[in-house]
Design a protein around this motif. Structure first.
Motif, PDB file in Angstrom:
ATOM      1  N   ASP A  30     -44.241  18.120  -7.532  1.00 35.53           N
ATOM      2  CA  ASP A  30     -45.145  17.667  -6.481  1.00 35.53           C
ATOM      3  C   ASP A  30     -44.593  18.062  -5.109  1.00 35.53           C
ATOM      4  OD1 ASP A  30     -46.673  16.210  -4.633  1.00 35.53           O
ATOM      5  OD2 ASP A  30     -47.048  14.630  -6.103  1.00 35.53           O
ATOM      6  N   ALA A  31     -45.418  18.736  -4.341  1.00 36.19           N
ATOM      7  CA  ALA A  31     -45.003  19.213  -3.009  1.00 36.19           C
ATOM      8  C   ALA A  31     -44.528  18.067  -2.116  1.00 36.19           C
ATOM      9  CB  ALA A  31     -46.153  19.965  -2.334  1.00 36.19           C
ATOM     10  N   VAL A  32     -45.109  16.887  -2.289  1.00 36.36           N
ATOM     11  CA  VAL A  32     -44.724  15.738  -1.468  1.00 36.36           C
ATOM     12  C   VAL A  32     -43.244  15.381  -1.706  1.00 36.36           C
ATOM     13  CG1 VAL A  32     -45.140  13.265  -1.068  1.00 36.36           C
ATOM     14  CG2 VAL A  32     -47.067  14.837  -1.288  1.00 36.36           C
ATOM     15  N   GLU A  33     -42.790  15.571  -2.939  1.00 33.10           N
ATOM     16  CA  GLU A  33     -41.385  15.298  -3.260  1.00 33.10           C
ATOM     17  C   GLU A  33     -40.487  16.492  -2.960  1.00 33.10           C
ATOM     18  OE1 GLU A  33     -41.563  14.084  -7.362  1.00 33.10           O
ATOM     19  OE2 GLU A  33     -42.990  12.501  -6.841  1.00 33.10           O
ATOM     20  N   ILE A  34     -40.985  17.684  -3.192  1.00 34.93           N
ATOM     21  CA  ILE A  34     -40.157  18.895  -3.056  1.00 34.93           C
ATOM     22  C   ILE A  34     -39.933  19.301  -1.599  1.00 34.93           C
ATOM     23  CG2 ILE A  34     -40.106  21.385  -3.529  1.00 34.93           C
ATOM     24  CD1 ILE A  34     -41.410  20.692  -6.257  1.00 34.93           C
ATOM     25  N   LEU A  35     -40.991  19.267  -0.786  1.00 29.24           N
ATOM     26  CA  LEU A  35     -40.877  19.754   0.595  1.00 29.24           C
ATOM     27  C   LEU A  35     -39.708  19.153   1.379  1.00 29.24           C
ATOM     28  CD1 LEU A  35     -44.646  20.049   1.513  1.00 29.24           C
ATOM     29  CD2 LEU A  35     -43.015  21.938   1.468  1.00 29.24           C
ATOM     30  N   PRO A  36     -39.515  17.822   1.350  1.00 27.98           N
ATOM     31  CA  PRO A  36     -38.412  17.258   2.137  1.00 27.98           C
ATOM     32  C   PRO A  36     -37.027  17.746   1.693  1.00 27.98           C
ATOM     33  CG  PRO A  36     -39.980  15.542   1.518  1.00 27.98           C
ATOM     34  CD  PRO A  36     -40.340  16.764   0.736  1.00 27.98           C
ATOM     35  N   THR A  37     -36.933  18.321   0.477  1.00 24.90           N
ATOM     36  CA  THR A  37     -35.627  18.791  -0.010  1.00 24.90           C
ATOM     37  C   THR A  37     -35.341  20.245   0.367  1.00 24.90           C
ATOM     38  OG1 THR A  37     -36.448  19.645  -2.140  1.00 24.90           O
ATOM     39  CG2 THR A  37     -35.904  17.279  -2.032  1.00 24.90           C
ATOM     40  N   ILE A  38     -36.337  20.932   0.923  1.00 24.85           N
ATOM     41  CA  ILE A  38     -36.149  22.348   1.280  1.00 24.85           C
ATOM     42  C   ILE A  38     -35.594  22.442   2.697  1.00 24.85           C
ATOM     43  CG2 ILE A  38     -37.278  24.599   1.595  1.00 24.85           C
ATOM     44  CD1 ILE A  38     -39.387  23.734  -0.424  1.00 24.85           C
ATOM     45  N   ASN A  39     -34.510  23.182   2.837  1.00 23.59           N
ATOM     46  CA  ASN A  39     -33.921  23.342   4.169  1.00 23.59           C
ATOM     47  C   ASN A  39     -33.828  24.799   4.579  1.00 23.59           C
ATOM     48  OD1 ASN A  39     -33.460  20.637   5.078  1.00 23.59           O
ATOM     49  ND2 ASN A  39     -32.037  20.476   3.378  1.00 23.59           N
ATOM     50  N   LYS A  40     -34.907  25.527   4.372  1.00 30.79           N
ATOM     51  CA  LYS A  40     -34.953  26.935   4.777  1.00 30.79           C
ATOM     52  C   LYS A  40     -35.890  27.047   5.968  1.00 30.79           C
ATOM     53  CE  LYS A  40     -34.599  28.821   0.066  1.00 30.79           C
ATOM     54  NZ  LYS A  40     -35.361  29.577  -0.926  1.00 30.79           N
ATOM     55  N   LYS A  41     -35.851  28.210   6.604  1.00 28.07           N
ATOM     56  CA  LYS A  41     -36.800  28.484   7.684  1.00 28.07           C
ATOM     57  C   LYS A  41     -37.749  29.586   7.220  1.00 28.07           C
ATOM     58  CE  LYS A  41     -35.378  25.705  10.964  1.00 28.07           C
ATOM     59  NZ  LYS A  41     -36.225  24.573  11.306  1.00 28.07           N
ATOM     60  N   TYR A  42     -39.005  29.462   7.595  1.00 29.11           N
ATOM     61  CA  TYR A  42     -40.032  30.412   7.143  1.00 29.11           C
ATOM     62  C   TYR A  42     -40.761  31.042   8.323  1.00 29.11           C
ATOM     63  CZ  TYR A  42     -39.294  28.296   2.574  1.00 29.11           C
ATOM     64  OH  TYR A  42     -38.728  27.855   1.401  1.00 29.11           O
ATOM     65  N   ASP A  43     -41.204  32.284   8.107  1.00 28.59           N
ATOM     66  CA  ASP A  43     -42.001  32.996   9.124  1.00 28.59           C
ATOM     67  C   ASP A  43     -43.472  32.601   9.027  1.00 28.59           C
ATOM     68  OD1 ASP A  43     -39.866  34.936  10.033  1.00 28.59           O
ATOM     69  OD2 ASP A  43     -39.909  35.322   7.882  1.00 28.59           O
ATOM     70  N   ALA A  44     -43.889  32.239   7.808  1.00 27.89           N
ATOM     71  CA  ALA A  44     -45.287  31.859   7.596  1.00 27.89           C
ATOM     72  C   ALA A  44     -45.353  30.788   6.518  1.00 27.89           C
ATOM     73  CB  ALA A  44     -46.112  33.070   7.177  1.00 27.89           C
ATOM     74  N   VAL A  45     -46.301  29.859   6.703  1.00 27.14           N
ATOM     75  CA  VAL A  45     -46.547  28.829   5.693  1.00 27.14           C
ATOM     76  C   VAL A  45     -48.034  28.877   5.363  1.00 27.14           C
ATOM     77  CG1 VAL A  45     -46.513  26.348   5.172  1.00 27.14           C
ATOM     78  CG2 VAL A  45     -44.686  27.346   6.569  1.00 27.14           C
TER      79      VAL A  45
END
Length: 195
Positions: A97-112
């Motif tokens: 689930d993105a709601v659980e996964i997103l807060p654990t990602i610590n990368k930077k992105y050029d586009a979302v």
């Protein structure tokens, strides 16, 4: 990328009524990606992998895409599709689930690219803003949601989704750090560039 396989993936998704990015929406996003040549793209909502596969064409040389999907069957199909399209070295799927996964990602992105649960768009935006690089772009698909978002629509079943999509539009429109345009392509596309 194997274009013939990509076409087969698209046809199969359409036949099975799996929601994939619409052609005119894809065209608009591809114009931006072609110009930007992003190194890293985050996609929220993989489905069968179609849009992620399309986006790989516009990545910079060693670019990659992280994509999140919670539906186990779709993850399986997406993995097969990505392999068939010969882009498995460019796409990484986070399962869950993105709601659980997103807060654990610590990368930077050029586009979302946001294309998942409509009721969660404001949360996805908050996470996207945390991870987007300066001058990055956030795309939110289906932002007009069958026209309901801009109408007086109030059917109970869709009420939360419509309310949260309206909130998303308000937030990106009023945020002084974003330059946002809402396009009536496909089912509506919000494009927000970080100032």
């Amino acid at each position: 990328m194997n274009k013939q396989e990509l076409e087969k993936i698209k046809q199969k998704a359409l036949e099975k009524h799996i929601p994939i990015i619409m052609d005119d929406t894809l065209e608009v996003i591809e114009r931006y990606l072609k110009e930007e040549k992003p190194e890293r793209i985050l996609e929220i909502g993989t489905a069968v992998g179609y849009s992620a596969i399309c986006f790989t064409e516009f990545l910079s040389e060693n670019g990659s895409i992280d994509t999140i999907e919670r539906d186990v069957e779709r993850v399986k199909e997406a993995k097969e599709n990505i392999k068939k399209a010969e882009v498995e070295d460019k796409i990484n799927i986070f399962e869950g689930d993105a709601v659980e996964i997103l807060p654990t990602i610590n990368k930077k992105y050029d586009a979302v690219f946001i294309d998942a649960a409509k009721g969660k768009y404001p949360f996805f935006l908050k996470e996207a803003l945390r991870m987007i690089k300066p001058n990055g772009i956030i795309f939110a698909d289906n932002i007009l949601y069958k026209g309901y978002v801009l109408s007086d629509y109030n059917k109970h079943k869709q009420r939360t989704a419509v309310r949260n999509l309206r909130e998303y539009i308000k937030e990106v429109s009023e945020n002084p750090n974003l330059d946002t345009e809402i396009l009536e392509v496909g089912d509506g596309l919000a494009i927000s560039r970080i100032m």
